[in-house]
Write an enzyme that holds these catalytic residues in place. Structure first.
Site, PDB file in Angstrom:
ATOM      1  N   HIS A  21       0.677  -1.440  -0.162  1.00  0.00           N
ATOM      2  CA  HIS A  21       0.109  -0.348   0.028  1.00  0.00           C
ATOM      3  C   HIS A  21       0.931   1.288  -0.011  1.00  0.00           C
ATOM      4  O   HIS A  21       1.458   1.661   0.774  1.00  0.00           O
ATOM      5  CB  HIS A  21      -0.823   0.005   1.816  1.00  0.00           C
ATOM      6  CG  HIS A  21      -1.631   0.872   1.193  1.00  0.00           C
ATOM      7  ND1 HIS A  21      -2.053   1.905   2.720  1.00  0.00           N
ATOM      8  CD2 HIS A  21      -2.410   1.171   0.707  1.00  0.00           C
ATOM      9  CE1 HIS A  21      -2.644   2.633   2.095  1.00  0.00           C
ATOM     10  NE2 HIS A  21      -3.452   2.042   0.796  1.00  0.00           N
TER      11      HIS A  21
ATOM     12  N   HIS B  70      -1.440  11.190  -2.747  1.00  0.00           N
ATOM     13  CA  HIS B  70      -2.439  11.055  -1.932  1.00  0.00           C
ATOM     14  C   HIS B  70      -3.579  12.058  -1.675  1.00  0.00           C
ATOM     15  O   HIS B  70      -4.961  11.802  -2.466  1.00  0.00           O
ATOM     16  CB  HIS B  70      -2.854  10.370  -0.855  1.00  0.00           C
ATOM     17  CG  HIS B  70      -3.994   9.478  -0.016  1.00  0.00           C
ATOM     18  ND1 HIS B  70      -4.269  10.519   0.927  1.00  0.00           N
ATOM     19  CD2 HIS B  70      -4.323   8.348   0.006  1.00  0.00           C
ATOM     20  CE1 HIS B  70      -5.490   9.225   0.485  1.00  0.00           C
ATOM     21  NE2 HIS B  70      -5.103   8.376   0.669  1.00  0.00           N
TER      22      HIS B  70
END
Ligand code: G3P
Ligand code: MG
Length: 242
Positions: free
Chosen positions: A11, A53
């Site tokens: 991740h 992100h």
């Protein structure tokens, strides 16, 4: 469809062990034997695709303001590592191109999560898909394009239908299967708390693979794989063997 992907996907590069969405994180994940990497991609102000992100710079860089408010040349000068720890001071925001070239050179795979800035869903989806097609031309394993944005995924399908898609969900809606199938997805990508034996079985009956995120508990990972989960996204690259 062809599914050459491993069961374990790191991740944001290496979870929380290194600054997320940087080449340093991906390198660290690879050092633990991981062969596939999830990372978040969005457009800089001048249309360059970068790994980031958040829509804003404050949390993971020493910059301020919106990612979309800066050209890549400005973003490239920011420190995207010091917020994490001094060892990563000076780490930069990479472009999708730089990361793709590094992964391909090392025989590693990608799950590109398209994370558009608000209002740029279709534009980001189309740009990411065209760039992925260009960069991965001739590669053995194409990158999986995933997104919470149906609009972004629809745009990827319009411009590069051959790239595998996965629709991401937090809470699973009733009609998750119809939504995935309407986009011609290869996979459902669901928050792990919503994944049960019946959901995974129903996805498989619908011809969908299932990716779970973010699974950091080895026992939970084993249970999910026992139910037939195809892949999971994890921060625990140091605790769950790839
Ligand atoms: O792709 C799965 C996961 O990355 C989605 O959540 O917020 O970490 O991008 P987030
Ligand atoms: Mg993500």
């Amino acid at each position: 469809m062809n599914w050459p992907y491993p069961r374990m996907i790191a991740h944001r590069g290496a979870g929380t062990l290194a600054p997320e969405n940087t080449l340093a994180a991906i390198r660290l994940g690879a050092s633990f034997g991981y062969t596939m990497f999830e990372f978040d991609v969005k457009l800089a102000g001048d249309g360059v695709l970068v790994l980031m992100h958040d829509a804003t710079l404050e949390r993971t860089t020493d910059g301020t303001g919106r990612v979309a408010g800066h050209a890549f040349g400005e973003l490239a000068r920011l420190d995207a590592g010091s917020w994490h720890s001094p060892a990563y001071a000076g780490e930069s925001i990479p472009t999708l191109e730089r990361v793709a070239r590094w992964l391909l050179r090392n025989g590693l795979m990608a799950n590109i999560e398209i994370k558009p800035c608000p209002g740029r869903e279709a534009e980001t989806g189309a740009a990411a898909a065209l760039e992925a097609r260009r960069l991965w031309r001739g590669a053995l394993a194409l990158p999986i394009l995933s997104s919470f944005s149906q609009e972004a995924l629809e745009a990827t399908r319009r411009v590069a239908p051959e790239l595998p898609r996965a629709l991401l969900f937090g809470e699973l809606p009733e009609d998750w299967a119809q939504r995935c199938l309407a986009l011609g997805c290869a996979a459902l990508a669901a928050r792990e708390a919503g994944l049960t034996d019946p959901v995974i079985a129903a996805a498989h009956r619908a011809g969908l693979r299932v990716i779970g995120y973010t699974v950091n508990d080895p026992a939970r990972a084993a249970a999910l794989f026992g139910w037939g989960l195809d892949a999971l996204v994890t921060d625990a690259v140091d605790r769950i063997a790839p």
